[in-house]
Design a protein around this motif. Structure first.
Motif, PDB file in Angstrom:
ATOM      1  N   UNK A 341       0.834  -1.206   0.000  1.00  0.00           N
ATOM      2  CA  UNK A 341       0.000   0.000   0.000  1.00  0.00           C
ATOM      3  C   UNK A 341       0.869   1.257   0.000  1.00  0.00           C
ATOM      4  N   UNK A 342       1.938   1.230   0.785  1.00  0.00           N
ATOM      5  CA  UNK A 342       2.853   2.375   0.820  1.00  0.00           C
ATOM      6  C   UNK A 342       3.527   2.539  -0.532  1.00  0.00           C
ATOM      7  N   UNK A 343       3.982   1.430  -1.094  1.00  0.00           N
ATOM      8  CA  UNK A 343       4.682   1.488  -2.380  1.00  0.00           C
ATOM      9  C   UNK A 343       3.786   2.038  -3.479  1.00  0.00           C
ATOM     10  N   UNK A 344       2.512   1.698  -3.434  1.00  0.00           N
ATOM     11  CA  UNK A 344       1.592   2.143  -4.479  1.00  0.00           C
ATOM     12  C   UNK A 344       1.399   3.656  -4.465  1.00  0.00           C
ATOM     13  N   UNK A 345       1.648   4.282  -3.309  1.00  0.00           N
ATOM     14  CA  UNK A 345       1.385   5.711  -3.188  1.00  0.00           C
ATOM     15  C   UNK A 345       2.633   6.573  -3.279  1.00  0.00           C
ATOM     16  N   UNK A 346       3.822   5.988  -3.136  1.00  0.00           N
ATOM     17  CA  UNK A 346       5.055   6.766  -3.163  1.00  0.00           C
ATOM     18  C   UNK A 346       5.531   6.988  -4.592  1.00  0.00           C
ATOM     19  N   UNK A 347       6.317   8.028  -4.756  1.00  0.00           N
ATOM     20  CA  UNK A 347       6.877   8.379  -6.062  1.00  0.00           C
ATOM     21  C   UNK A 347       8.320   7.892  -6.125  1.00  0.00           C
ATOM     22  N   UNK A 348       8.645   6.942  -7.017  1.00  0.00           N
ATOM     23  CA  UNK A 348      10.023   6.437  -7.084  1.00  0.00           C
ATOM     24  C   UNK A 348      11.026   7.457  -7.596  1.00  0.00           C
ATOM     25  N   UNK A 349      10.541   8.556  -8.166  1.00  0.00           N
ATOM     26  CA  UNK A 349      11.452   9.605  -8.635  1.00  0.00           C
ATOM     27  C   UNK A 349      11.611  10.722  -7.612  1.00  0.00           C
TER      28      UNK A 349
END
Length: 372
Positions: A341-349
């Protein structure tokens, strides 16, 4: 899952490297989630490495891995234990020594603390006491440490005084480089050597960790550059299924410099040129240092601060989802129940100016969970 890599390089990786000295506190879990997120979001392998050469508490490794799985973190095989890899560290030290880059050190900790420092040296930098001793002086030093039931430490003979790296959030960072310990006087291989050797062996080109280790990045990048010079086929040698080192005929002779940085005199390291032996240049390391977790007094979060581990919070009546939600909110993510859930909302850039990366996470835990 893997990031596309040139045919003469293994697929790159990120990693998380805990020491099994006790249960994770919430800050450790937060850093683990971020390391996993950045690796997976950029299609890298994710290496789990147990740094178990020192300070090992029985059962801690299993509990740490269980906690990571509980919040939704998974990793690629194999699980790496440093205690099973000491021959590799010895080989790295041997190759460095063959190039004249290692010397014995007989100093005690007190002697180092009391020795005069070179002008402009960083606090705690080794003053070079044993760097250029005569053979007679070395024999006396060996006798001294033998009387202390120890053996000479091994130090790197650094060839620069400063080194520069680039960090995702901190930008360009120039730091002092001194003659770091490679093997301690008790015979244990030192952190700076083993962490760098393992990162290279598993093709880790993305390092996400807490920002208290940012000052270590320049000296570790410098060591990475030296390792490519003395052991070019080290990069990716332990990646499962990778046989590029054998196919390219890499040897210990020659090789271009790398490490994701450059010496203070402007001599570039890791510029992408191919070494004389034909070995592929090592990729530049991406450093992502993330803020520490602090207690309400502004001090580094520690287990002495109370119920700060996942198991403590479960014992206090919270659920795993409650704990993940608290970590998520510290990253600007609402209603997260798992690492996914956290990964889906964070921006990898995400870069400089990202809110959660701009200041430490102050962990203010309720004495009792809601509804208790």
């Amino acid at each position: 899952m893997g990031l596309a890599a040139p045919a003469d390089r293994p697929a790159p990786a990120g990693r998380f490297a805990p020491s099994p000295s006790g249960d994770f506190h919430l800050g450790n879990l937060r850093t683990g989630i971020l390391a996993w997120f950045f690796a997976r979001a950029t299609h890298r392998r994710f290496v789990m490495r147990v740094e178990d050469l020192d300070r090992v508490r029985p059962g801690a490794e299993q509990r740490q891995l269980e906690d990571l799985r509980a919040v939704g973190i998974e990793w690629d095989e194999p699980l790496v234990r440093q205690s099973e890899r000491t021959d590799l560290y010895a080989e790295a030290a041997r190759r460095l020594a063959e190039r004249g880059l290692v010397y014995e050190c007989y100093c005690t900790r007190r002697e180092i603390q009391e020795a005069p420092s070179a002008p402009h040296a960083a606090p705690g930098a080794y003053p070079g006491t044993c760097r250029d001793l005569t053979e007679t002086e070395r024999e006396a030093g060996r006798a001294k440490v033998a009387d202390l039931n120890r053996e000479p430490a091994l130090r790197l003979r650094a060839d620069v005084s400063t080194y520069r790296v680039r960090d995702r959030f901190a930008g360009s960072v120039e730091g002092a480089v001194d003659d770091i310990v490679l093997r301690r006087g008790d015979g244990v291989w030192a952190y700076n050597l083993v962490s760098v050797v393992d990162d290279c062996a598993f093709a880790v080109d993305q390092i996400v960790r807490a920002d208290d280790l940012l000052a270590s990045a320049p000296r570790q990048a410098h060591l990475t550059a030296l390792l490519q010079e003395v052991w070019p086929s080290l990069w990716g040698r332990d990646v499962p299924g990778w046989e590029g080192a054998a196919r390219s005929g890499r040897t210990a002779d020659g090789g271009s410099s790398a490490g994701g940085g450059e010496a203070a005199d402007g001599a570039a390291r890791g510029t992408g040129h191919r070494g004389a032996d034909g070995a592929a240049p090592w990729p530049e390391i991406e450093y992502i240092h993330v803020p520490l977790a602090l207690n309400t007094n502004g001090q580094r979060l520690a287990k002495r601060d109370g119920a700060v581990t996942l198991r403590d919070r479960l014992d206090a009546g919270e659920s795993i989802a409650d704990v993940v939600d608290r970590i998520g909110r510290s990253l600007g993510v609402e209603h997260a129940h798992s690492a996914a859930d956290i990964a889906a909302a964070l921006d990898p850039s995400a870069g400089p100016g990202t809110a959660w990366a701009s200041e430490p996470w102050v962990v203010d835990l309720p004495a009792t969970p809601p509804g208790a």
